[in-house]
Motif scaffolding. Structure first.
Motif, mmCIF file in Angstrom:
data_model
loop_
_atom_site.group_PDB
_atom_site.id
_atom_site.type_symbol
_atom_site.label_atom_id
_atom_site.label_comp_id
_atom_site.label_asym_id
_atom_site.label_seq_id
_atom_site.Cartn_x
_atom_site.Cartn_y
_atom_site.Cartn_z
ATOM 1 N N SER A 1 0.835 -1.209 0.000
ATOM 2 C CA SER A 1 0.000 0.000 0.000
ATOM 3 C C SER A 1 0.867 1.255 0.000
ATOM 4 O O SER A 1 0.572 2.236 -0.699
ATOM 5 N N ALA B 1 1.202 4.170 -3.198
ATOM 6 C CA ALA B 1 1.155 5.634 -3.112
ATOM 7 C C ALA B 1 2.362 6.240 -3.831
ATOM 8 O O ALA B 1 2.241 7.232 -4.568
ATOM 9 N N LYS B 2 3.511 5.633 -3.619
ATOM 10 C CA LYS B 2 4.728 6.117 -4.277
ATOM 11 C C LYS B 2 4.588 5.994 -5.799
ATOM 12 O O LYS B 2 4.974 6.907 -6.554
ATOM 13 N N GLU C 1 1.859 5.923 -7.599
ATOM 14 C CA GLU C 1 0.909 6.918 -8.123
ATOM 15 C C GLU C 1 1.557 8.292 -8.221
ATOM 16 O O GLU C 1 1.403 9.006 -9.200
ATOM 17 N N GLU C 2 2.324 8.623 -7.185
ATOM 18 C CA GLU C 2 3.014 9.922 -7.162
ATOM 19 C C GLU C 2 3.963 10.043 -8.354
ATOM 20 O O GLU C 2 4.114 11.107 -8.948
#
Lengths: 309, 314
Positions: B163, B167-168, B170-171
């Motif tokens: 998870s 996030a990484k 997507e960034e």
């Protein structure tokens, strides 16, 4: 008549994924190539015995797979013994030994390596004293003393467990041309011996014969290999990043007799001193270890053997 | 649909004749030309920090090795494009099994998370849109990590790590996919329920041979999970795991009978025409990575792959 020098072979085979292949012929027919000849310990150990070796020196980076295949060190040792092969020793690296704050951690790892080798029934813990030069060198006296202190402590523990720690200096190591002899002098000869890697010492720019004569009483075993760069390697190469493997495929190491080291002269000195014990042939960088093993024993037994065996 | 060729074709881990050359840069320089000559214009890079630890930076598989030999990741991509790999890197793959050898779960999660994040950053810098992560190490290695805990607790911890990586990703504008080899705790369709534990941005890597060995039809898997497929790996096999080799220490080398588990394209029994038909129907824009993993004969595998692609497209 028993030889004074017992030959072992450094296990530079990459992961050997099978203990024993029983369906060898069917496996061969899958691809009809020689790949299947190098995929099980049964055959690898047979090659050792067939080419004149009585021992194998283990590489610590293989232990996870070896123990997965065999279960315990004792089972691997028994399997090797069934093939006429003993465990002569194991390689070990003392990374970060020059850093005082890492002393306990380095010593603990060294003692663990001693225990592991003892479980395999080996004798020689051939130990790289520190990190690569690049990023760590040059060392000051304090750094060198820290390394010596780690080696002494591991060596004392090793002696108590029937193991000999031998310094094995790489040509790109943080202990190098200017201070590797000093490191030897800083260590306790009761506990710390020397594994003479014939090519590495020459590549550092040291005189192989003089080195042998100076330290013959501390040399407990050898990594025996040749080099075609026997005049030594320039500082800017030895001290550079990631120099062990050359971009263009240049080989630092060759099988004994295939390079330019004064092997016959060295052998006369070994004879005169009367060395007895394990000598590990190391053929890292060879494209075909089976051929390299055979070439090496031919040279040692048929050429150098006329001088001393 | 785009075809890409995986440099996982090169086996660095296991003994093989002439293996020594695979650690030098010249070998990899030439490999680009061979892959390009085989008609492939993009590659997959296995992200393997193992070789960094030994200073084998001639092997171009990590941010460190690319920095040592090329200065920067983007310089490496420029070099690739100048040497026939005109579309650069299409995918990175990290198998965190390397970090399981300690048998200590926090160390595994720490190292796997660190290098997976580094892979995502490297992919972004390389202009590569896909990274795929082997979701668990082998069953054998995982048991040591689980120890006296439960499998569920272990998978929850892995999901937590993933998870964070999602996030990484997507960034950085990279798609994070999960690969479930046949030796994984999440082999076959077991991965489907695991997806509920991770963000919806995390996709699946449908690897044909691995699904097939785990007893799952690859075309059915793709059809039923079309909206979650982020990348497809074409791998071939004729292996039937009758003796639970998937639980062994080296499952790619079944202990009861020696065999080459992953074959060159077309040498196994995967029905690629059916798989391709399903891809065209369900996810026609997906990247397909051709992976004759751990080849016995690299040049031959490249050419066999080209023959296969030309034939399967006909």
């Amino acid at each position: 008549m028993e030889n004074n020098i017992r030959l072992s072979h450094m296990s530079h085979w990459k992961t050997v994924p099978y203990k024993q292949i029983d369906n060898f012929r069917d496996f061969y027919y899958e691809d009809k190539s020689n790949n299947c000849y190098f995929m099980d310990w049964d055959r690898i150990l047979r090659y050792h015995k067939a080419t004149g070796y009585d021992g194998i020196e283990l590489a610590p980076w293989d232990l996870s797979e070896i123990l997965g295949l065999f279960g315990t060190p004792a089972e691997y040792t028994a399997f090797a013994k069934d093939h006429g092969i003993e465990i002569s020793g194991m390689f070990h690296g003392c990374d970060d030994s020059h850093i005082a704050a890492k002393h306990d951690e380095v010593v603990a790892a060294g003692k663990q390596a001693v225990d592991t080798l003892a479980a395999f029934g080996g004798k020689h813990l051939n130990t790289c004293p520190g990190n690569n030069f690049y990023g760590n060198g040059p060392l000051d006296d304090e750094g060198l003393k820290n390394i010596a202190s780690c080696l002494d402590e591991i060596g004392e523990y090793a002696e108590a467990n029937g193991i000999q720690v031998g310094i094995h200096n790489e040509f790109f190591c943080v202990t190098n041309k200017l201070n590797h002899r000093k490191l030897i002098e800083l260590t306790n000869p009761k506990y710390v011996h020397y594994c003479l890697d014939t090519a590495q010492v020459a590549l550092m720019g040291d005189d192989l014969i003089d080195f042998y004569d100076t330290y013959k009483e501390r040399i407990c075993t050898f990594h025996f290999k040749d080099t075609a760069d026997s005049e030594g390697v320039a500082d800017e190469i030895r001290y550079a990043q990631d120099v062990e493997i050359c971009d263009d495929g240049h080989r630092w190491f060759w099988e004994p007799g295939e390079g330019t080291l004064p092997m016959e002269e060295l052998w006369k000195h070994i004879r005169d001193y009367g060395f007895k014990g394990w000598m590990t042939v190391e053929d890292d960088g060879a494209p075909d270890y089976l051929a390299a093993m055979a070439l090496s024993t031919y040279y040692i037994r048929q050429v150098l053997g006329k001088i001393y065996r | 649909m785009k075809f890409c060729f995986s440099t996982e074709v090169v086996d660095l881990d296991n003994q093989a004749p002439n293996r020594n050359k695979r650690e030098s840069k010249y070998f990899w320089d030439e490999l680009n030309h061979l892959i390009a000559a085989g008609g492939f214009t993009s590659i997959e890079v296995p992200y393997e920090p193992k070789w960094d630890f030994g200073g084998r930076s001639g092997i171009p598989r990590t941010k460190r090795s690319l920095a040592v030999k090329f200065g920067t990741v983007s310089s490496y991509v420029t070099y690739l494009k100048e040497n026939g790999i005109t579309d650069g890197i299409a995918c990175f793959h990290l198998n965190p099994g390397l970090f399981a050898s300690s048998g200590i779960l926090p160390m595994f999660l720490g190292a796997a998370g660190h290098f997976a994040e580094e892979m995502i950053e490297t992919a972004a810098e390389a202009g590569c849109g896909i990274v795929t992560l082997s979701v668990t190490p082998t069953y054998y290695a995982a048991q040591k990590l689980i120890g006296e805990g439960s499998e569920e607790e272990f998978l929850d911890a892995v999901a937590g790590m993933i998870s964070g990586l999602a996030a990484k990703a997507e960034e950085k504008g990279v798609v994070l996919c999960l690969k479930n080899e046949f030796w994984s705790l999440l082999r076959g369709e077991k991965i489907i329920s695991f997806l509920e534990k991770v963000p919806a941005s995390v996709k699946l890597d449908a690897d044909t041979a691995n699904l097939r060995i785990a007893g799952v039809s690859p075309e059915k898997f793709i059809r039923e999970n079309a909206d979650r497929i982020g990348v497809v790996h074409f791998t071939d096999t004729a292996f039937e795991d009758k003796d639970e080799a998937w639980k062994s220490v080296l499952p790619e080398f079944p202990p009861s009978i020696a065999t080459k588990v992953f074959r060159d394209m077309g040498d196994g029994t995967v029905d690629f025409e059916a798989v391709l038909k399903e891809i065209k129907a369900s996810c026609p824009d997906v990247t397909v990575v051709i992976n004759p993993r751990n080849s016995y004969d690299i040049s031959r595998s490249i050419l066999r792959s080209r023959w296969f692609c030309d034939h399967i497209n006909a």
